[in-house]
Design a protein around this motif. Structure first.
Motif, PDB file in Angstrom:
ATOM      1  N   GLN A   6      41.620  39.759  26.311  1.00 58.72           N
ATOM      2  CA  GLN A   6      42.776  39.260  27.055  1.00 58.72           C
ATOM      3  C   GLN A   6      42.789  39.830  28.461  1.00 58.72           C
ATOM      4  N   ARG A   7      42.449  41.109  28.582  1.00 55.20           N
ATOM      5  CA  ARG A   7      42.498  41.770  29.887  1.00 55.20           C
ATOM      6  C   ARG A   7      41.549  41.119  30.875  1.00 55.20           C
ATOM      7  N   LEU A   8      40.321  40.840  30.467  1.00 57.03           N
ATOM      8  CA  LEU A   8      39.352  40.275  31.396  1.00 57.03           C
ATOM      9  C   LEU A   8      39.609  38.792  31.657  1.00 57.03           C
ATOM     10  N   ALA A   9      40.101  38.070  30.661  1.00 51.89           N
ATOM     11  CA  ALA A   9      40.486  36.673  30.893  1.00 51.89           C
ATOM     12  C   ALA A   9      41.652  36.630  31.890  1.00 51.89           C
ATOM     13  N   TRP A  10      42.609  37.542  31.737  1.00 51.40           N
ATOM     14  CA  TRP A  10      43.723  37.624  32.679  1.00 51.40           C
ATOM     15  C   TRP A  10      43.201  37.956  34.080  1.00 51.40           C
ATOM     16  N   ALA A  11      42.299  38.933  34.177  1.00 54.49           N
ATOM     17  CA  ALA A  11      41.743  39.320  35.484  1.00 54.49           C
ATOM     18  C   ALA A  11      41.047  38.140  36.147  1.00 54.49           C
ATOM     19  N   ALA A  12      40.299  37.356  35.383  1.00 58.19           N
ATOM     20  CA  ALA A  12      39.626  36.174  35.947  1.00 58.19           C
ATOM     21  C   ALA A  12      40.647  35.189  36.505  1.00 58.19           C
ATOM     22  N   SER A  13      41.782  35.044  35.815  1.00 60.96           N
ATOM     23  CA  SER A  13      42.808  34.119  36.319  1.00 60.96           C
ATOM     24  C   SER A  13      43.450  34.659  37.593  1.00 60.96           C
ATOM     25  N   VAL A  14      43.599  35.972  37.708  1.00 57.01           N
ATOM     26  CA  VAL A  14      44.150  36.565  38.935  1.00 57.01           C
ATOM     27  C   VAL A  14      43.172  36.368  40.091  1.00 57.01           C
ATOM     28  N   VAL A  15      41.889  36.590  39.831  1.00 59.50           N
ATOM     29  CA  VAL A  15      40.879  36.400  40.875  1.00 59.50           C
ATOM     30  C   VAL A  15      40.876  34.944  41.313  1.00 59.50           C
ATOM     31  N   GLY A  16      40.935  34.022  40.355  1.00 57.25           N
ATOM     32  CA  GLY A  16      41.067  32.603  40.671  1.00 57.25           C
ATOM     33  C   GLY A  16      39.988  32.057  41.582  1.00 57.25           C
ATOM     34  N   THR A  17      38.749  32.350  41.298  1.00 54.27           N
ATOM     35  CA  THR A  17      37.660  31.872  42.145  1.00 54.27           C
ATOM     36  C   THR A  17      37.539  30.353  42.100  1.00 54.27           C
ATOM     37  N   THR A  18      36.911  29.836  43.138  1.00 52.02           N
ATOM     38  CA  THR A  18      36.610  28.415  43.196  1.00 52.02           C
ATOM     39  C   THR A  18      35.094  28.252  43.309  1.00 52.02           C
ATOM     40  N   ALA A  19      34.631  27.068  43.040  1.00 51.48           N
ATOM     41  CA  ALA A  19      33.194  26.793  43.060  1.00 51.48           C
ATOM     42  C   ALA A  19      32.586  27.183  44.400  1.00 51.48           C
ATOM     43  N   GLY A  20      31.475  27.885  44.318  1.00 53.85           N
ATOM     44  CA  GLY A  20      30.729  28.274  45.507  1.00 53.85           C
ATOM     45  C   GLY A  20      31.139  29.594  46.127  1.00 53.85           C
ATOM     46  N   GLU A  21      32.250  30.170  45.704  1.00 50.11           N
ATOM     47  CA  GLU A  21      32.634  31.463  46.278  1.00 50.11           C
ATOM     48  C   GLU A  21      31.644  32.540  45.861  1.00 50.11           C
ATOM     49  N   ARG A  22      31.392  33.461  46.789  1.00 53.03           N
ATOM     50  CA  ARG A  22      30.517  34.607  46.512  1.00 53.03           C
ATOM     51  C   ARG A  22      31.392  35.767  46.085  1.00 53.03           C
ATOM     52  N   VAL A  23      31.105  36.313  44.891  1.00 56.70           N
ATOM     53  CA  VAL A  23      31.914  37.376  44.304  1.00 56.70           C
ATOM     54  C   VAL A  23      31.052  38.604  44.070  1.00 56.70           C
ATOM     55  N   LEU A  24      31.591  39.758  44.454  1.00 60.41           N
ATOM     56  CA  LEU A  24      30.982  41.048  44.144  1.00 60.41           C
ATOM     57  C   LEU A  24      31.859  41.712  43.107  1.00 60.41           C
ATOM     58  N   GLU A  25      31.315  41.926  41.910  1.00 58.81           N
ATOM     59  CA  GLU A  25      32.056  42.656  40.875  1.00 58.81           C
ATOM     60  C   GLU A  25      31.492  44.062  40.791  1.00 58.81           C
ATOM     61  N   VAL A  26      32.367  45.038  40.946  1.00 57.93           N
ATOM     62  CA  VAL A  26      31.981  46.447  40.895  1.00 57.93           C
ATOM     63  C   VAL A  26      32.388  46.998  39.537  1.00 57.93           C
ATOM     64  N   GLY A  27      31.413  47.552  38.800  1.00 54.34           N
ATOM     65  CA  GLY A  27      31.688  48.089  37.475  1.00 54.34           C
ATOM     66  C   GLY A  27      31.786  46.999  36.431  1.00 54.34           C
ATOM     67  N   CYS A  28      30.741  46.212  36.286  1.00 61.71           N
ATOM     68  CA  CYS A  28      30.792  45.002  35.446  1.00 61.71           C
ATOM     69  C   CYS A  28      30.709  45.266  33.951  1.00 61.71           C
ATOM     70  N   GLY A  29      30.325  46.471  33.531  1.00 56.34           N
ATOM     71  CA  GLY A  29      30.243  46.729  32.095  1.00 56.34           C
ATOM     72  C   GLY A  29      29.350  45.731  31.392  1.00 56.34           C
ATOM     73  N   HIS A  30      29.867  45.138  30.328  1.00 56.43           N
ATOM     74  CA  HIS A  30      29.103  44.177  29.526  1.00 56.43           C
ATOM     75  C   HIS A  30      28.954  42.801  30.180  1.00 56.43           C
TER      76      HIS A  30
END
Length: 183
Positions: A6-30
């Protein structure tokens, strides 16, 4: 593939990326958040200092890695190869380097790689009373030194504990990192 937390699904919704955006995730774990962001069409560079976690992230994201939507690096943010242009979004979840003693150095890298108009999402678990205020205050202070201002503080009723995220953008009078010697 297992259902994301739930936590990571919620975080993805907060980030709310759109197609083609470049994302840097720090501390990606699994690699769960990286997978969710790539499913939304983002191009993701996911870092973790643990080679074991990067191996797990690679297994989870094998198809996205092969398709070029996800790149993985076993590295700290300070030592990572971040070449290839600016990032539209920098995101982390439970990465203390964004609010503890290492924060000024961490935010220096973020300032350098964040695209004009880019945003930063620092998400974290609310494990103890007072965590939210302390983290929000620390992130706000340190990010402000790099011209980033809080746009919103999000709160999620996630299991097994609630989560929060500080969403930041560059201050309106600052479009990018300072250029040494520039006018």
């Amino acid at each position: 593939m297992a259902t994301p937390s739930q936590r990571l699904a919620w975080a993805a919704s907060v980030v709310g990326t759109t197609a083609g955006e470049r994302v840097l995730e720090v501390g990606c774990g699994h690699g769960v958040l990286a997978a969710l962001l790539a499913e939304r069409g983002a191009q993701v560079l996911a870092l973790d200092r643990s080679p074991t976690m990067i191996a797990a992230a690679d297994r989870r994201n094998r198809a996205a890695v092969e398709a070029g939507r996800v790149r993985l690096q076993a590295s700290t943010l300070l030592e990572a190869d971040l070449g290839g242009g600016p990032f539209d979004v920098v995101v982390s979840f439970d990465v203390r380097a964004f609010w503890d003693a290492g924060a000024p150095t961490t935010w220096g890298v973020v300032d350098r790689v964040l695209a004009p108009g880019g945003r930063v999402v620092v998400a974290f678990s609310l494990m103890t009373p007072g965590t939210e205020r302390a983290v929000v205050d620390a992130v706000t202070r340190t990010a402000a030194d790099r011209g980033l201002v809080v746009r919103a503080v999000h709160r999620g009723r996630t299991a097994p504990m609630e989560s929060a995220a500080v969403e930041l953008r560059r201050a309106p009078d600052r479009s990018g990192p300072a250029v040494p010697g520039g006018s």
